[in-house]
Scaffold this motif. Structure first.
Motif, PDB file in Angstrom:
ATOM      1  N   SER A   1      -5.850 -10.924  -7.640  1.00  0.00           N
ATOM      2  CA  SER A   1      -4.523 -10.603  -7.115  1.00  0.00           C
ATOM      3  C   SER A   1      -4.282  -9.099  -7.236  1.00  0.00           C
ATOM      4  O   SER A   1      -4.628  -8.479  -8.244  1.00  0.00           O
ATOM      5  N   VAL A   2      -3.700  -8.531  -6.169  1.00  0.00           N
ATOM      6  CA  VAL A   2      -3.521  -7.082  -6.085  1.00  0.00           C
ATOM      7  C   VAL A   2      -2.107  -6.751  -5.634  1.00  0.00           C
ATOM      8  O   VAL A   2      -1.573  -7.388  -4.722  1.00  0.00           O
ATOM      9  N   ILE A   3      -1.515  -5.763  -6.286  1.00  0.00           N
ATOM     10  CA  ILE A   3      -0.255  -5.175  -5.826  1.00  0.00           C
ATOM     11  C   ILE A   3      -0.557  -3.750  -5.375  1.00  0.00           C
ATOM     12  O   ILE A   3      -1.247  -2.999  -6.077  1.00  0.00           O
ATOM     13  N   LEU A   4      -0.047  -3.390  -4.199  1.00  0.00           N
ATOM     14  CA  LEU A   4      -0.231  -2.063  -3.637  1.00  0.00           C
ATOM     15  C   LEU A   4       1.074  -1.283  -3.763  1.00  0.00           C
ATOM     16  O   LEU A   4       2.128  -1.788  -3.369  1.00  0.00           O
TER      17      LEU A   4
ATOM     18  N   ASP B   1     -12.483 -12.018  -1.769  1.00  0.00           N
ATOM     19  CA  ASP B   1     -12.273 -12.013  -3.218  1.00  0.00           C
ATOM     20  C   ASP B   1     -11.047 -11.210  -3.648  1.00  0.00           C
ATOM     21  O   ASP B   1     -10.802 -11.034  -4.839  1.00  0.00           O
ATOM     22  N   LEU B   2     -10.253 -10.718  -2.679  1.00  0.00           N
ATOM     23  CA  LEU B   2      -9.057  -9.944  -2.984  1.00  0.00           C
ATOM     24  C   LEU B   2      -7.861 -10.511  -2.234  1.00  0.00           C
ATOM     25  O   LEU B   2      -7.976 -10.856  -1.058  1.00  0.00           O
ATOM     26  N   GLU B   3      -6.717 -10.588  -2.913  1.00  0.00           N
ATOM     27  CA  GLU B   3      -5.504 -11.104  -2.283  1.00  0.00           C
ATOM     28  C   GLU B   3      -4.319 -10.210  -2.650  1.00  0.00           C
ATOM     29  O   GLU B   3      -3.986 -10.064  -3.831  1.00  0.00           O
ATOM     30  N   VAL B   4      -3.705  -9.619  -1.646  1.00  0.00           N
ATOM     31  CA  VAL B   4      -2.528  -8.792  -1.873  1.00  0.00           C
ATOM     32  C   VAL B   4      -1.335  -9.724  -2.091  1.00  0.00           C
ATOM     33  O   VAL B   4      -1.000 -10.525  -1.223  1.00  0.00           O
ATOM     34  N   VAL B   5      -0.724  -9.628  -3.271  1.00  0.00           N
ATOM     35  CA  VAL B   5       0.420 -10.492  -3.600  1.00  0.00           C
ATOM     36  C   VAL B   5       1.745  -9.759  -3.485  1.00  0.00           C
ATOM     37  O   VAL B   5       2.804 -10.363  -3.641  1.00  0.00           O
TER      38      VAL B   5
ATOM     39  N   LEU C   1     -12.126  -1.074  -6.907  1.00  0.00           N
ATOM     40  CA  LEU C   1     -11.285  -2.210  -7.283  1.00  0.00           C
ATOM     41  C   LEU C   1     -12.104  -3.275  -8.004  1.00  0.00           C
ATOM     42  O   LEU C   1     -11.674  -3.799  -9.041  1.00  0.00           O
ATOM     43  N   ARG C   2     -13.246  -3.576  -7.474  1.00  0.00           N
ATOM     44  CA  ARG C   2     -14.096  -4.610  -8.103  1.00  0.00           C
ATOM     45  C   ARG C   2     -14.613  -4.137  -9.459  1.00  0.00           C
ATOM     46  O   ARG C   2     -14.693  -4.915 -10.410  1.00  0.00           O
ATOM     47  N   ARG C   3     -14.932  -2.861  -9.555  1.00  0.00           N
ATOM     48  CA  ARG C   3     -15.388  -2.294 -10.832  1.00  0.00           C
ATOM     49  C   ARG C   3     -14.258  -2.359 -11.861  1.00  0.00           C
ATOM     50  O   ARG C   3     -14.468  -2.737 -13.016  1.00  0.00           O
ATOM     51  N   ALA C   4     -13.047  -2.020 -11.426  1.00  0.00           N
ATOM     52  CA  ALA C   4     -11.897  -2.051 -12.329  1.00  0.00           C
ATOM     53  C   ALA C   4     -11.631  -3.462 -12.849  1.00  0.00           C
ATOM     54  O   ALA C   4     -11.255  -3.635 -13.996  1.00  0.00           O
TER      55      ALA C   4
END
Length: 133
Positions: free
Chosen positions: A15-18, A38-42, A126-129
């Motif tokens: 889950s990602v917040i921009l 593998d990424l979802e902007v919530v 992002l994936r590394r983080a």
């Protein structure tokens, strides 16, 4: 939505917040991330208060944070780290001066990217983080 893995059970997307005050950039980032299984902007935030509220509500895996946007920067990074301690913060900023980078790193940011990097580099950061899953 879940992501299939070759050697185990399906995983939920990260889950990602921009967070940025540039609406065009927010929409572009959302589209880039939306194309990744593998990424979802919530959520998206255009100011510091909205970023804090979204982080508190969603407890995201990742927060992509601009350094200089209304009410943003170091104080938002510190607040997000307090209210959502498992969230990993990635700075995505036009500013790359040593002082700003050090200030954000001392606030617990795990990646610092300068705007203009390729989509590939952004996604890799992002994936590394997020770390191993």
């Amino acid at each position: 939505m879940t992501t299939a893995t070759p050697d185990g059970p399906p995983r939920r997307p990260l889950s990602v917040i921009l967070c940025d005050d540039n609406v065009l950039l927010l929409e572009t980032l959302r589209e880039v991330l939306r194309a990744q299984p593998d990424l979802e902007v919530v959520g998206t935030a255009s100011d510091g208060e909205a970023a804090r509220q979204l982080a508190h509500r969603h407890q995201p895996d990742l927060v992509v944070l601009d350094v200089r946007f209304p009410g943003g920067g170091r104080s938002v990074a510190l607040d997000i780290a307090r209210c959502s301690p498992a969230s990993r913060i990635v700075v995505f900023s036009a500013y790359d001066d040593k002082g700003t980078v050090e200030q954000m790193t001392s606030a617990g940011v795990c990646e610092y990217l300068v705007k203009g990097v390729s989509n590939r580099d952004l996604l890799a950061a992002l994936r590394r983080a997020a770390g191993p899953r």
